[in-house]
Each structure stands twice: as C-alpha cells, then as structure tokens.
Write a protein that holds these residues in place. Structure first.
Motif, PDB file in Angstrom:
ATOM      1  N   UNK A 174       0.832  -1.204   0.000  1.00 51.91           N
ATOM      2  CA  UNK A 174       0.000   0.000   0.000  1.00 51.91           C
ATOM      3  C   UNK A 174       0.868   1.255   0.000  1.00 51.91           C
ATOM      4  N   UNK A 175       1.938   1.219   0.766  1.00 51.49           N
ATOM      5  CA  UNK A 175       2.759   2.423   0.927  1.00 51.49           C
ATOM      6  C   UNK A 175       3.889   2.550  -0.081  1.00 51.49           C
ATOM      7  N   UNK A 176       4.188   1.458  -0.814  1.00 50.67           N
ATOM      8  CA  UNK A 176       5.313   1.494  -1.743  1.00 50.67           C
ATOM      9  C   UNK A 176       5.170   2.627  -2.754  1.00 50.67           C
ATOM     10  N   UNK A 177       4.020   2.717  -3.376  1.00 53.79           N
ATOM     11  CA  UNK A 177       3.801   3.754  -4.383  1.00 53.79           C
ATOM     12  C   UNK A 177       3.546   5.113  -3.751  1.00 53.79           C
ATOM     13  N   UNK A 178       2.734   5.140  -2.693  1.00 54.06           N
ATOM     14  CA  UNK A 178       2.359   6.422  -2.087  1.00 54.06           C
ATOM     15  C   UNK A 178       3.522   7.102  -1.382  1.00 54.06           C
ATOM     16  N   UNK A 179       4.567   6.356  -1.054  1.00 54.59           N
ATOM     17  CA  UNK A 179       5.734   6.981  -0.437  1.00 54.59           C
ATOM     18  C   UNK A 179       6.359   7.997  -1.376  1.00 54.59           C
ATOM     19  N   UNK A 180       6.271   7.750  -2.678  1.00 53.89           N
ATOM     20  CA  UNK A 180       6.784   8.706  -3.654  1.00 53.89           C
ATOM     21  C   UNK A 180       5.778   9.779  -4.008  1.00 53.89           C
ATOM     22  N   UNK A 181       4.516   9.405  -4.149  1.00 55.27           N
ATOM     23  CA  UNK A 181       3.471  10.365  -4.515  1.00 55.27           C
ATOM     24  C   UNK A 181       3.351  11.474  -3.477  1.00 55.27           C
ATOM     25  N   UNK A 182       3.406  11.103  -2.190  1.00 57.20           N
ATOM     26  CA  UNK A 182       3.289  12.112  -1.136  1.00 57.20           C
ATOM     27  C   UNK A 182       4.405  13.147  -1.214  1.00 57.20           C
ATOM     28  N   UNK A 276      12.298  11.362 -10.125  1.00 56.74           N
ATOM     29  CA  UNK A 276      11.444  12.052  -9.169  1.00 56.74           C
ATOM     30  C   UNK A 276      10.890  11.078  -8.128  1.00 56.74           C
ATOM     31  N   UNK A 277      10.454  11.597  -6.978  1.00 54.87           N
ATOM     32  CA  UNK A 277       9.918  10.714  -5.917  1.00 54.87           C
ATOM     33  C   UNK A 277       8.793   9.810  -6.392  1.00 54.87           C
ATOM     34  N   UNK A 278       7.914  10.342  -7.252  1.00 59.28           N
ATOM     35  CA  UNK A 278       6.781   9.535  -7.718  1.00 59.28           C
ATOM     36  C   UNK A 278       7.275   8.305  -8.474  1.00 59.28           C
ATOM     37  N   UNK A 282       7.136   4.253  -7.638  1.00 55.35           N
ATOM     38  CA  UNK A 282       6.695   3.239  -8.598  1.00 55.35           C
ATOM     39  C   UNK A 282       7.693   2.071  -8.647  1.00 55.35           C
ATOM     40  N   UNK A 283       8.978   2.396  -8.572  1.00 55.54           N
ATOM     41  CA  UNK A 283      10.007   1.358  -8.545  1.00 55.54           C
ATOM     42  C   UNK A 283       9.833   0.488  -7.300  1.00 55.54           C
ATOM     43  N   UNK A 284       9.572   1.130  -6.164  1.00 53.09           N
ATOM     44  CA  UNK A 284       9.364   0.364  -4.925  1.00 53.09           C
ATOM     45  C   UNK A 284       8.165  -0.560  -5.043  1.00 53.09           C
ATOM     46  N   UNK A 345      13.331   0.270 -14.133  1.00 50.42           N
ATOM     47  CA  UNK A 345      12.189  -0.535 -13.698  1.00 50.42           C
ATOM     48  C   UNK A 345      12.416  -2.021 -13.970  1.00 50.42           C
ATOM     49  N   UNK A 346      12.813  -2.337 -15.203  1.00 51.03           N
ATOM     50  CA  UNK A 346      12.996  -3.746 -15.553  1.00 51.03           C
ATOM     51  C   UNK A 346      14.159  -4.355 -14.790  1.00 51.03           C
ATOM     52  N   UNK A 347      15.240  -3.587 -14.612  1.00 52.46           N
ATOM     53  CA  UNK A 347      16.396  -4.080 -13.874  1.00 52.46           C
ATOM     54  C   UNK A 347      16.025  -4.357 -12.418  1.00 52.46           C
ATOM     55  N   UNK A 348      15.271  -3.432 -11.816  1.00 48.48           N
ATOM     56  CA  UNK A 348      14.855  -3.593 -10.418  1.00 48.48           C
ATOM     57  C   UNK A 348      13.948  -4.797 -10.254  1.00 48.48           C
ATOM     58  N   UNK A 349      13.064  -5.014 -11.235  1.00 49.40           N
ATOM     59  CA  UNK A 349      12.137  -6.142 -11.171  1.00 49.40           C
ATOM     60  C   UNK A 349      12.898  -7.466 -11.167  1.00 49.40           C
TER      61      UNK A 349
END
Length: 478
Positions: A174-182, A276-278, A282-284, A345-349
C-alpha cells in the motif's frame, strides 16, 4: 430467521477459512495482524528519510551509508528484548505494556524527525529509536504468534505465520507507491507527521491482547531469573560450539557482509538521472510485487533443492545480473535506445525476484539450524548475526565510496563500486562447504543440545518463523 442465521454462519465460515486461513478472527488476532500491518506500512517514510538526509541535512553518500548501518543496531540485540519482556513484567504484564511503549516510542521518533531534528547526529538517534520501536514490537508480537501456533492443528500448520506475513506485505504494498506520490505534493516533514500516526495504532490495539497478569506468587525472584538466564546462555554456548551450527551461521554473515552500492545509487538516481519521488515510489511498488513473486517461485519450485545448490546458483545469477546496472551507470542503455526509467524498472524487477530467491534459503537455513529447547533464542541470535552482516556491509560500502571519491555529484567511479559490489558477492562461494550437505539437510533437526530432552519435530519451510520477513532489508533484495 433460521435461513438468515444459517447464511450468516456460512459467510463467517467462508471468511474464516479463505481470508483468515482457518484462524478464528477474534479481537486478539486482529490486534496481532494490525501490528504486522503497521510494520509494513511504516515504509511510507522510507523515501522521505532518503531525501531528508540528502537534501535537507546535506549528507554525502558515505555519511548516509554509515548512518544506516548504525540505525540497524537494535535489530542485532533482539534476543535481549525477549529476555526483558519475559523476565520483567510491567504491572504484572509481559506483552501488552511493551507494545504500548513501542508504539509511543515510534510515534515520538517520527514526531522528532518532523520537528526538532536538524543535524546528522540527531537524525541518527531519531531513526535508531524508530528502528528500536519496530524491533521491540516485532519481538513481542512474534512471541504471541508462537504461543498461538502451538495450538494449531496439523492441517492449520503454518497458516498463522502466513497470515501475519500477508498483513505485513499488504501494508508494504500500500505504501510502496504512495511513499513517492506524497513527496511530490508535501514536504518530508509532513510525511513524517503522517507516519507518526501509525505506531500509535500499535499502542491502541495492544489493549486487545488477551493476557492474564502474572501473579506475585508466580513471578520469579531475581535469583531464579538469573539462574534461568545463566542456564539458557549455557545451552546456547553449548550449541554454538558445534560446527554444524556456527559454520552455517558464519556463512550467513559472510554472505550478508559483502559491500553493496545502495546509498551511492540513490544519489546517482536522483542527482544524475533526476528520477522524481513519484517514479521512485513506482520502482518500490514493482520491486515489492517482484519480491512476492520470488517468494512464490521459491516455495513452489525450489524449497526442496539442497542448500548448497540453491545458494551456488542464486549467488552466481545475482552477481551476473547485478552487472547489468553498469549499463545504467555508464549510460550505455541510452546507446541501446532504452530509456533510463524503463531500464531501471525492468532491472529492479529482475534483481528483486532473484534477490528474494537468494534470501529465502537464509530463512530456511536459519530455522533449520535451531534445535529444540533453544529454538526461539537461537533463531533470534542467528538473525542478529545476519543483521550484523548488513551493518558491516554498510561500513564497507562507506569505506569504498570514500576511497573512490564518490560524492553527491561525482559518480565517475560509480561503475567500479558496482563491479566491486557484484564481484564480492561471489566470495561466499568459497565457503559453500560450510553449509549442510544434502544428507545432513534431511536430518531433522541437525542436532540437539545435550541438555535438551525434547521430541524431534519434522521441519518444513512452511513453518519458518515469520519475524525474519520483517528484518531490515538485506542487500539481496535491494
């Protein structure tokens, strides 16, 4: 009316079986799951801390790496928290008050980060206190899970641990994406204020724990407590003198202690690639789902493979795939027509899937090493050694970055750090013979302490203690 009651009963039974995996959803179970959920959701501030240290305190990658090594210290002394909780009840209670205190301590640490922390030393203390809060609640709630798991039927075996892990994973997702959006819309201080609310939830739900006070007659005298602790320490010393225990534990330490490039790569991602944080959020999110996929792959296809085989191939593949980061660091991906964002993104995945597959055998091995009689304490000690390795890894990373002259703006030799980090991960291959061979692995357990007189229980990876899944992230899953 009877039909209506029958329908409600069927719905309740279905919820109990499918959502709670057969565990009765009473108030105490909800409280336990809430604590695990909060532990996962505290990742909301992970990116905020990174940007706070980098942009507001102006710390260098070397300083950040050293700081993160220090703040994990509470996870190295988790057995001590268990001793304190068991031996020194507060107002007659061993669990509930410590959960309340952990929540208050966690909230206070996040509030301090949002208000009065303006130096690196103050930040180190505040983040370390937050880490202490989670480690303390982790020990307490794990003890509650162990107590409940003892009453599970054979058909339910492992269901409670899986349920707890799921609650933590949901919070993290839940927080992985929102940590950047916030961070795109609010300051780091605002994110810290929001995060401070969650530990207080632990303090509130602690009152739902069904715990009877320890009577004065039942409380041990200080002398008896000392004798009990001395006896347990003697058992642990006896166990750790066995090569079958300390050699695999030493392997785990070496595997975890090799340097990484995490801190330097964060600075490179934000200052050089201008992520950017957002996007970092997304990577997280992607890496969180990838880690779950790694767990599923291991449980579905790999858990019966001998330790030596799976460690050998996971180490080799992780080191090989880790070298792909060189393409991003040297901007070679652009020559190949691959955008920085898509490549990252692909490397992190891929690396997260491999990292979790490499990490899962550590959990199996750690649980597998623990003989009856001292299993809980020995498991915590082995994981403390694991966390010590993580701190040593951070120290090596800081020293190498200092040696290479890597700063917040100078990444000329970041490629060399990436090479050193990935090549060093091959070092544990020299010590694979320290792990149990295929025949020893099938023996259950590997050994018994001479003073223990407990009936052997069959081991299954599905019954692994859940606490390891909430330890500070290892470099294997970065």
């Amino acid at each position: 009316m009877l039909v209506h009651s029958s329908g409600l009963s069927k719905v309740k039974d279905s919820v109990t079986e499918k959502i709670f995996l057969g565990n009765e959803p009473n108030a105490e179970l909800i409280a336990i799951l809430t604590v695990y959920f909060v532990q996962g959701i505290l990742g909301l501030a992970r990116l905020a801390i990174s940007f706070f240290l980098k942009d507001e305190l102006m710390l260098t990658p070397v300083q950040v790496s050293a700081l993160l090594g220090i703040v994990f210290l509470p996870w190295m002394v988790k057995p001590l928290f268990g001793f304190i909780s068991d031996g020194f009840p507060i107002f007659g209670y061993r669990r509930r008050p410590y959960l309340v205190l952990s929540g208050i301590l966690g909230a206070a640490s996040w509030v301090s980060l949002a208000t009065i922390v303006h130096t690196s030393w103050a930040a180190t203390v505040a983040i370390a206190l937050s880490s202490l809060s989670v480690a303390l609640s982790d020990v307490i709630v794990d003890s509650l899970v162990v107590e409940r798991a003892r009453t599970e039927s054979q058909a339910q075996a492992g269901s409670l641990q899986s349920l707890c892990w799921g609650a933590s994973a949901i919070g993290a997702l839940i927080t992985a994406y929102f940590s950047g959006v916030l961070l795109e819309h609010f300051t780091t201080h605002t994110v810290f204020w929001i995060t401070a609310l969650f530990p207080l939830i632990v303090s509130v739900v602690a009152w739902l724990i069904a715990e009877s006070p320890v009577s004065k007659d039942a409380q041990e005298s200080n002398h008896l407590k000392f004798i009990k602790i001395k006896h347990q320490v003697g058992q642990l010393r006896e166990v750790f003198t066995q090569r079958a225990i300390w050699l695999p534990t030493a392997f785990i330490f070496i595997w975890q202690a090799t340097p990484s490039a995490e801190s330097a790569f964060f600075y490179f991602s934000t200052n050089e690639l201008h992520f950017q944080p957002e996007f970092l959020g997304r990577v997280q999110l992607v890496t969180s789902f990838a880690s779950l996929a790694g767990v599923w792959i291991f449980q579905r296809f790999l858990k019966s493979i001998p330790f030596r085989v799976i460690f050998r191939w996971s180490i080799i593949l992780s080191a090989t795939l880790g070298m792909t980061t060189l393409l991003l660091v040297t901007h070679a991906n652009r020559s190949l027509g691959i955008d920085d964002h898509w490549f990252s993104l692909s490397d992190s995945l891929i690396l997260s899937v491999m990292g979790k597959i490499a990490f899962m055998p550590v959990m199996v091995l750690a649980a597998r090493l623990c003989p009856s009689g001292v299993e809980a304490t020995l498991f915590a000690l082995i994981m403390s050694v694991f966390n010590l390795g993580g701190t040593v890894s951070r120290g090596f990373e800081a020293l190498i970055m200092h040696w290479l002259g890597i700063t917040a703006t100078n990444f000329d030799l970041l490629w060399l750090l990436v090479v050193i980090a990935n090549v060093s991960t091959l070092l544990p291959l020299l010590f694979l013979h320290w792990l149990p061979n295929a025949e020893e692995q099938t023996q259950t357990p590997i050994l018994q302490p001479a003073s223990a007189n407990n009936r052997e229980q069959p081991f299954s990876p599905d019954l692994m203690p859940e606490l390891i899944l909430r330890e500070p992230e290892s470099k294997a899953v970065e």
